[in-house]
Scaffold this active site. Structure first.
Site, PDB file in Angstrom:
ATOM      1  N   THR A  13     -56.397  28.550 -48.388  1.00  0.00           N
ATOM      2  CA  THR A  13     -57.488  29.220 -49.103  1.00  0.00           C
ATOM      3  C   THR A  13     -57.384  30.735 -48.929  1.00  0.00           C
ATOM      4  O   THR A  13     -57.181  31.224 -47.819  1.00  0.00           O
ATOM      5  CB  THR A  13     -58.846  28.701 -48.570  1.00  0.00           C
ATOM      6  OG1 THR A  13     -58.846  27.297 -48.760  1.00  0.00           O
ATOM      7  CG2 THR A  13     -60.016  29.332 -49.299  1.00  0.00           C
ATOM      8  N   CYS A  15     -45.840  47.169 -30.858  1.00  0.00           N
ATOM      9  CA  CYS A  15     -45.653  45.776 -30.486  1.00  0.00           C
ATOM     10  C   CYS A  15     -44.892  45.667 -29.181  1.00  0.00           C
ATOM     11  O   CYS A  15     -44.620  44.581 -28.699  1.00  0.00           O
ATOM     12  CB  CYS A  15     -44.889  45.062 -31.591  1.00  0.00           C
ATOM     13  SG  CYS A  15     -45.555  45.461 -33.179  1.00  0.00           S
TER      14      CYS A  15
HETATM   15  N1  PLP Z   1     -42.719  45.955 -39.737  1.00  0.00           N
HETATM   16  C1  PLP Z   1     -42.928  47.194 -39.296  1.00  0.00           C
HETATM   17  C2  PLP Z   1     -41.951  48.277 -39.653  1.00  0.00           C
HETATM   18  C3  PLP Z   1     -44.053  47.494 -38.506  1.00  0.00           C
HETATM   19  O1  PLP Z   1     -44.246  48.738 -38.076  1.00  0.00           O
HETATM   20  C4  PLP Z   1     -44.943  46.446 -38.173  1.00  0.00           C
HETATM   21  C5  PLP Z   1     -46.099  46.697 -37.285  1.00  0.00           C
HETATM   22  O2  PLP Z   1     -46.077  47.540 -36.417  1.00  0.00           O
HETATM   23  C6  PLP Z   1     -44.696  45.150 -38.701  1.00  0.00           C
HETATM   24  C7  PLP Z   1     -43.568  44.946 -39.459  1.00  0.00           C
HETATM   25  C8  PLP Z   1     -45.624  44.014 -38.410  1.00  0.00           C
HETATM   26  O3  PLP Z   1     -46.771  44.136 -39.220  1.00  0.00           O
HETATM   27  P1  PLP Z   1     -48.119  43.343 -38.871  1.00  0.00           P
HETATM   28  O4  PLP Z   1     -48.741  44.049 -37.709  1.00  0.00           O
HETATM   29  O5  PLP Z   1     -48.951  43.445 -40.113  1.00  0.00           O
HETATM   30  O6  PLP Z   1     -47.751  41.945 -38.578  1.00  0.00           O
END
Ligand code: PLP
Length: 370
Positions: free
Chosen positions: A233, A319
Site C-alpha cells: 500500500t 551510515c
Molecule cells: N546513496 C547515497 C549516495 C547516500 O548518500 C545515501 C544516504 O546517505 C544512500 C544511498 C541511502 O539512502 P537512504 O538513507 O534513503 O536509504
C-alpha cells in the site's frame, strides 16, 4: 545548534509538511480501493508521480516509489540480474554501501563484479570504464555525486560507453537530486535512485527512475501497486511530501546553488586567512559538500569538539558512524593516512546562513590553534 550535515539528512520542508497532513487525517483512504473516498489519494498519487517525473525530465510511468535510496539501489542492482545470470556488473570503489553490499550479494550468487578505482580526486574516468567493460557486461552503476567528498561523476560519458557495449546504466543520484539540475534524458541513464530525506522531504520515501523498456525484476511481490513492480500500500502522505519538497527545491535550484557556494567560499577563505593548513578532497564538487582534511588531527575528536560547541558535522558518510576506520572513499583516493584521519565533512544546505559559517569557522580556528 548549527546544522551543517545536510548530506546526512535535511529538515522537512514546511509546505511539504502542510501538503502531507490531509493524507493522515481526512484523506486516509487506500489509493487502490474503487470507492469515491479513495479518489483524492489516488489523484494525489498520480499528481505526485507526474510532478516528480517533470523535475527530472522523465515520464510519470517511469517513476517507481520506494522507501528511499537504499531500496532504490538494491532494486537496481539485484533486479537487473536474473537467477543464474553470470554476466558482469561494473561499479566503483567509492559507491555508497547500498550499492557495494548489493554487489557483494551478486558475487555470492556467482555473478562477477568489477570495482573501478577513482583517481586521487575521486573521479571515475571514462577511460577506466573503457578498459574494464566488455560485451558480457550487463550493468554499470556509477553514482552521480559522492556523498563523502562531493565529486560529481561524468555520468553522461559513462552511460554512453555502457550503451555502446550493450550494458544498462544505473546512477545513484541520492546526493544530487534536488540540489543540482538532474535530467535523465541528457544523462542518458536507464535507472536513477533518489531519496526524499536528502532534499527536505520525509525520511523513508524515495524513488527509482526506470526508463521505459528497461527489463528489471519486481522489487516486491504482492498487489499491483507501482505498476506491479513494487507491491505494498502506497505511503501517500510521504509521496505527496516528497513531490512538494522536490518541486520547491527545483524551482529555486540556481538560487540555492549560488547561496550555498558562497557559504563554501566564506568557510574556505576564513580557514586560509587564519593560516589553518587543510586539504579539500574531491573535485567538480556538489554545492555545499566540503570534505576537509586537517593534517595530524583526529576527525572523530574534531566532530565531538564541534558538537560540544553546538555544531553538527560528520566524519564521512552518515551510515558509517559505527565504523571509526578510514572510510572506503578516502582509502580509494589514496589520501595519506595523516590527512585521512583528520577528515571531517561539512555539508551546507539552503537554510544555512553567513552567521552559521562564521561561527563554524571561528570554532575550527579555535580548535586548531589549541
Ligand atoms: N546513496 C547515497 C549516495 C547516500 O548518500 C545515501 C544516504 O546517505 C544512500 C544511498 C541511502 O539512502 P537512504 O538513507 O534513503 O536509504
Amino acid at each position: 545548534m548549527i546544522y551543517a550535515d545536510c548530506a546526512a539528512t535535511t529538515k522537512l520542508d514546511k509546505t511539504a509538511f502542510e501538503a502531507m497532513q490531509p493524507y493522515f487525517f481526512s484523506e486516509y483512504g487506500n489509493a487502490s480501493q474503487p470507492y469515491s473516498f479513495s479518489r483524492k489519494p489516488k489523484k494525489a498519487l498520480a499528481e505526485a508521480r507526474a510532478s516528480i517525473a517533470e523535475c527530472i525530465n522523465a515520464q510519470p510511468e517511469e517513476i517507481f516509489f520506494t522507501s528511499g535510496g537504499t531500496e532504490s539501489d538494491n532494486w537496481a542492482i539485484k533486479g537487473t540480474m536474473s537467477y543464474g545470470d553470470t554476466r558482469a556488473t561494473i561499479t566503483s570503489q567509492i559507491e555508497h554501501h547500498a550499492i557495494l553490499n548489493s554487489c557483494s550479494t551478486l558475487e555470492r550468487l556467482g555473478s562477477p563484479v568489477a570495482y573501478l578505482s577513482p583517481n586521487e580526486k575521486g573521479l571515475i574516468s571514462p577511460k577506466t570504464l573503457e578498459q574494464s567493460i566488455t560485451n558480457q557486461t550487463k550493468l554499470v552503476s556509477i553514482m552521480l555525486a559522492n556523498n563523502e567528498i562531493g565529486t560529481i561523476q561524468p555520468v553522461c560519458e559513462l552511460s554512453k560507453i555502457s550503451h555502446a557495449h550493450g550494458a544498462l546504466f544505473h546512477t545513484d543520484a541520492v546526493q544530487a537530486v534536488g540540489h543540482i539540475p538532474v535530467d535523465v534524458q541528457s544523462l542518458g541513464v536507464d535507472m536513477l535512485s533518489a531519496s526524499g530525506h536528502k532534499f527536505n522531504a520525509p525520511k523513508g520515501i524515495g524513488f527509482l527512475y526506470i526508463k521505459k523498456g528497461t527489463i528489471l525484476s519486481p522489487y516486491a511481490s504482492g498487489g499491483l501497486q507501482e505498476f506491479g513492480m513494487r507491491a505494498g500500500t502506497e505511503n501517500i502522505a510521504s509521496i505527496v511530501g516528497m513531490a512538494v519538497a522536490l518541486h520547491s527545491n527545483c524551482m529555486e535550484i540556481e538560487k540555492h546553488i549560488q547561496h550555498i557556494q558562497s557559504l563554501e567560499q566564506q568557510l574556505l577563505q576564513s580557514l586560509i586567512s587564519a593560516d589553518i593548513p587543510f586539504l579539500r578532497n574531491g573535485v567538480s564538487h556538489l554545492p555545499g559538500n566540503l570534505s576537509l582534511s586537517f593534517k595530524g588531527q583526529d576527525g572523530e575528536a574534531l566532530l565531538h569538539r564541534l558538537d560540544l560547541m553546538g555544531i553538527c558535522v560528520s566524519t564521512g558518510s552518515a551510515c558509517d558512524t559505527q565504523n571509526t576506520q578510514i572510510s572506503h572513499v578516502l582509502t580509494a583516493i589514496n589520501l595519506p593516512e595523516n590527512y585521512a584521519k583528520g577528515t571531517i565533512r561539512i555539508s551546507f544546505g539552503k537554510e544555512n546562513t553567513v552567521e552559521d559559517v562564521s561561527f563554524i569557522a571561528s570554532a575550527l580556528v579555535k580548535i586548531m590553534h589549541k
